[in-house]
Enzyme design. Sequence first.
Site, PDB file in Angstrom:
ATOM      1  N   ASP A   1      88.140   5.732 110.773  1.00 22.38           N
ATOM      2  CA  ASP A   1      88.127   6.713 109.692  1.00 22.38           C
ATOM      3  C   ASP A   1      88.544   6.025 108.387  1.00 22.38           C
ATOM      4  O   ASP A   1      89.254   5.017 108.410  1.00 22.38           O
ATOM      5  CB  ASP A   1      89.110   7.841 110.052  1.00 22.38           C
ATOM      6  CG  ASP A   1      88.955   9.036 109.137  1.00 22.38           C
ATOM      7  OD1 ASP A   1      87.938   9.126 108.415  1.00 22.38           O
ATOM      8  OD2 ASP A   1      89.867   9.894 109.140  1.00 22.38           O
ATOM      9  N   GLU A   2      88.127   6.585 107.257  1.00 19.54           N
ATOM     10  CA  GLU A   2      88.498   6.084 105.920  1.00 19.54           C
ATOM     11  C   GLU A   2      88.207   4.584 105.788  1.00 19.54           C
ATOM     12  O   GLU A   2      89.031   3.804 105.293  1.00 19.54           O
ATOM     13  CB  GLU A   2      89.998   6.351 105.641  1.00 19.54           C
ATOM     14  CG  GLU A   2      90.432   7.801 105.764  1.00 19.54           C
ATOM     15  CD  GLU A   2      89.968   8.677 104.606  1.00 19.54           C
ATOM     16  OE1 GLU A   2      89.176   8.202 103.775  1.00 19.54           O
ATOM     17  OE2 GLU A   2      90.384   9.843 104.545  1.00 19.54           O
TER      18      GLU A   2
ATOM     19  N   GLN B   1      85.342   7.482  97.176  1.00 19.38           N
ATOM     20  CA  GLN B   1      86.768   7.835  97.247  1.00 19.38           C
ATOM     21  C   GLN B   1      87.651   6.612  97.544  1.00 19.38           C
ATOM     22  O   GLN B   1      88.776   6.747  98.011  1.00 19.38           O
ATOM     23  CB  GLN B   1      86.987   8.914  98.305  1.00 19.38           C
ATOM     24  CG  GLN B   1      86.296  10.233  97.952  1.00 19.38           C
ATOM     25  CD  GLN B   1      86.620  11.336  98.943  1.00 19.38           C
ATOM     26  OE1 GLN B   1      87.730  11.850  98.992  1.00 19.38           O
ATOM     27  NE2 GLN B   1      85.643  11.705  99.751  1.00 19.38           N
TER      28      GLN B   1
ATOM     29  N   LYS C   1      84.193  15.695 107.828  1.00 20.82           N
ATOM     30  CA  LYS C   1      84.147  14.456 108.609  1.00 20.82           C
ATOM     31  C   LYS C   1      85.080  14.477 109.816  1.00 20.82           C
ATOM     32  O   LYS C   1      84.749  13.919 110.859  1.00 20.82           O
ATOM     33  CB  LYS C   1      84.466  13.243 107.730  1.00 20.82           C
ATOM     34  CG  LYS C   1      85.914  13.090 107.319  1.00 20.82           C
ATOM     35  CD  LYS C   1      86.104  11.847 106.473  1.00 20.82           C
ATOM     36  CE  LYS C   1      87.501  11.774 105.927  1.00 20.82           C
ATOM     37  NZ  LYS C   1      88.505  11.405 106.890  1.00 20.82           N
ATOM     38  N   THR C   2      86.241  15.130 109.721  1.00 16.74           N
ATOM     39  CA  THR C   2      87.183  15.140 110.857  1.00 16.74           C
ATOM     40  C   THR C   2      86.545  15.840 112.053  1.00 16.74           C
ATOM     41  O   THR C   2      86.674  15.399 113.194  1.00 16.74           O
ATOM     42  CB  THR C   2      88.511  15.843 110.466  1.00 16.74           C
ATOM     43  OG1 THR C   2      88.992  15.232 109.266  1.00 16.74           O
ATOM     44  CG2 THR C   2      89.553  15.691 111.552  1.00 16.74           C
TER      45      THR C   2
ATOM     46  N   ARG D   1      89.305  18.029  94.729  1.00 15.74           N
ATOM     47  CA  ARG D   1      90.372  18.736  95.458  1.00 15.74           C
ATOM     48  C   ARG D   1      90.259  20.243  95.228  1.00 15.74           C
ATOM     49  O   ARG D   1      90.816  21.041  95.990  1.00 15.74           O
ATOM     50  CB  ARG D   1      91.783  18.301  94.984  1.00 15.74           C
ATOM     51  CG  ARG D   1      92.162  16.829  95.182  1.00 15.74           C
ATOM     52  CD  ARG D   1      91.865  16.312  96.554  1.00 15.74           C
ATOM     53  NE  ARG D   1      90.571  15.651  96.585  1.00 15.74           N
ATOM     54  CZ  ARG D   1      89.897  15.354  97.685  1.00 15.74           C
ATOM     55  NH1 ARG D   1      90.378  15.671  98.862  1.00 15.74           N
ATOM     56  NH2 ARG D   1      88.728  14.753  97.622  1.00 15.74           N
TER      57      ARG D   1
END
Length: 668
Positions: free
Chosen positions: A225-226, A256, A35-36, A626
């Site tokens: 973002d987020e 998340q 996504k970044t 992770r």
Amino acid sequence: MKLNDILKGLNPQQEKAVTCTEGPLLVFAGAGSGKTRVITNRIAYLVSEKSVQPTNILAVTFTKKAAGEMQERVVEILKDIGMQNKGIPTIGTFHSIGAMILRQNAKEVGLENNFSIYDSDDSDNILKEILLEKDIDIKQIKPSSVSYLISNAKNQMVSPESFSTHYYGFIEDTVSEIYPLYQKQLLAQNAVDFGDLLYLTVKLLQENEEIRNKYQEKYKYLLIDEYQDTNEVQYKFAKLLSEKHQNICVVGDDDQGIYAWRGANIKNIQSFEDDFDKVNVIKLEQNYRSTKNVIQAAISVIQQNNSRVEKVLWTDNTKGEKITIYQAMDQEDEAEYVVNNAKLLQQRGIPLRNIAVLYRTNYQSRAIEEALLKLGLPYKLVGGFRFYERKEIKDIISYLRFCFNQKDELSLDRILNVPPRKIGSKAKAQLHSFAKQTGLTIGEFVIAAYLVDNKEYITESKIEESKIIEIESIKDEWRKYQSVISLFGNLFFLAKKSNLLQLVDAVVERTGYIQWFDDGTEEATMKKENIAELKSVASSYSSKYGEKSLEVFLNEINLIEQEQDKNQDGTGNYINLMTLHSSKGLEFDYVFMVGVEEGLLPHSRSFLEEADLEEERRLCYVGITRAKQKLYITFSEKRITREGFSSQIPSRFLGEIPQEICEYFSYN
């Protein structure tokens, strides 16, 4: 950089997210889906292909670190396309953007543009003064409790005037009276607190059409973002800025969303399509991080949640190793298993920095830390302090050290006024002066003064009777410190006939240590859990060593502290220890998730509400995703507590992972 360069290497969904520039866009970005890169390439695309001025773009994220990294990438891209001279987009956290807008329009909210931003200590001090002025007992209603409730109110956009219609309860009734006075005091000092940075900014945008219009024109393109982590005030901020041009792109993953306890509302991302017209929805479902087995485990867990947007994470990566599930005898055996396997990985040539140990609550680090020190493996705690360096643990150990050694001035000096008991620097200086004139350390003086009224303990004290007589002769001067002398004298002599657990219990109870910090916040809960873990350790030492348990414990703590100081290899090559919350956004080749048991993960606090249980499942999903190469999950059959052993049940989440992708091991 040309168009081909901006889109190079993007999968079809990522490309669509980069090139779909007009109107509201919702991007569901699954774990490890890149996504970044999508956000930064989207900014480059807007500037190079859509001729948008960089200064008309606003990108908002949650942490300073994320904003810094995004800024670096964007500057690099703009340089590559030769547009660095056109300015750069505004990139920052919600609070830094709020502070910038407030400074530019300070007069509109009654401030000067050089206003101060107060931290939590500053806020607590102002609230303490107000509470004292109103004759409110600050032991019963703590400034930090009031601060916490005011902060929550600001996050929910609740004004001082309307507080009483939103919140009910004993403390809340007091806060409804204090909140307006607190805001007035901040204004008088030309100051804001952290919550005001967004609360006042949103209020300004809501109430001042001219200013709202100015920022809507300035920031025609908004990226957030987020988005699943936004609370009410952040949601309103985004909606206000974007309502004119509607060019808002939000990126996030409802799977998340793990910050409801901070006020985050997962519904903000789930109901984005209701807030805007003609929303484009793109799902980034290809994971570039993990093996097929890890992804399968993650999907199997998260699909049990009812309130989620349907999406299926997938990967082209290899199948990878099976998920290892280990049943430990207790937390010490669990820690030993994790550390031994980490050692084996190291022997296979895996750098320690590629290994992480994740746990639900902070106190669980203690057993892992001790096992790592025993084996000589360096580690670092991400987003926290080592167990024996946490303030509440250091405080209690300082009491124990003084009880063992009355000459330990360093330990006594740390805790003379902890919790606060009106022993400031002046009082400390006076006590030092009394001690000096009688030829004793301050600790010996306190014990000798206690013996003036408790002569039956003289033989146990190792203090000459002549010293006690000398101190008795000046008792009129030190009598005002009687309550402090009684407390420390009592504990000191109690230590001589108690085991370690009894002494820890006495220290915590007689000092009112927990009542001092317990303001109902998440931080206070963590401190209580850490103290409970210290009591578990004390219980173990007490049953092993009885009357000698205090001495053995303090000796071993000294060795642990020395090992921690020594155990630094200077290369930055450490095993990573962190909570599941701290692990979000990170990735490691090898991940150990420990304590995957009912009551821990999911946490016992989540058993009553389905929404809380679903958040725990999302937390488990975050932990699983992770892992890049290999995932280990451990649980204990029993845990040692201060009451003895507690039987544990494996987490329901373990039963949701398909057996065929797991391998099972047990201590027996």
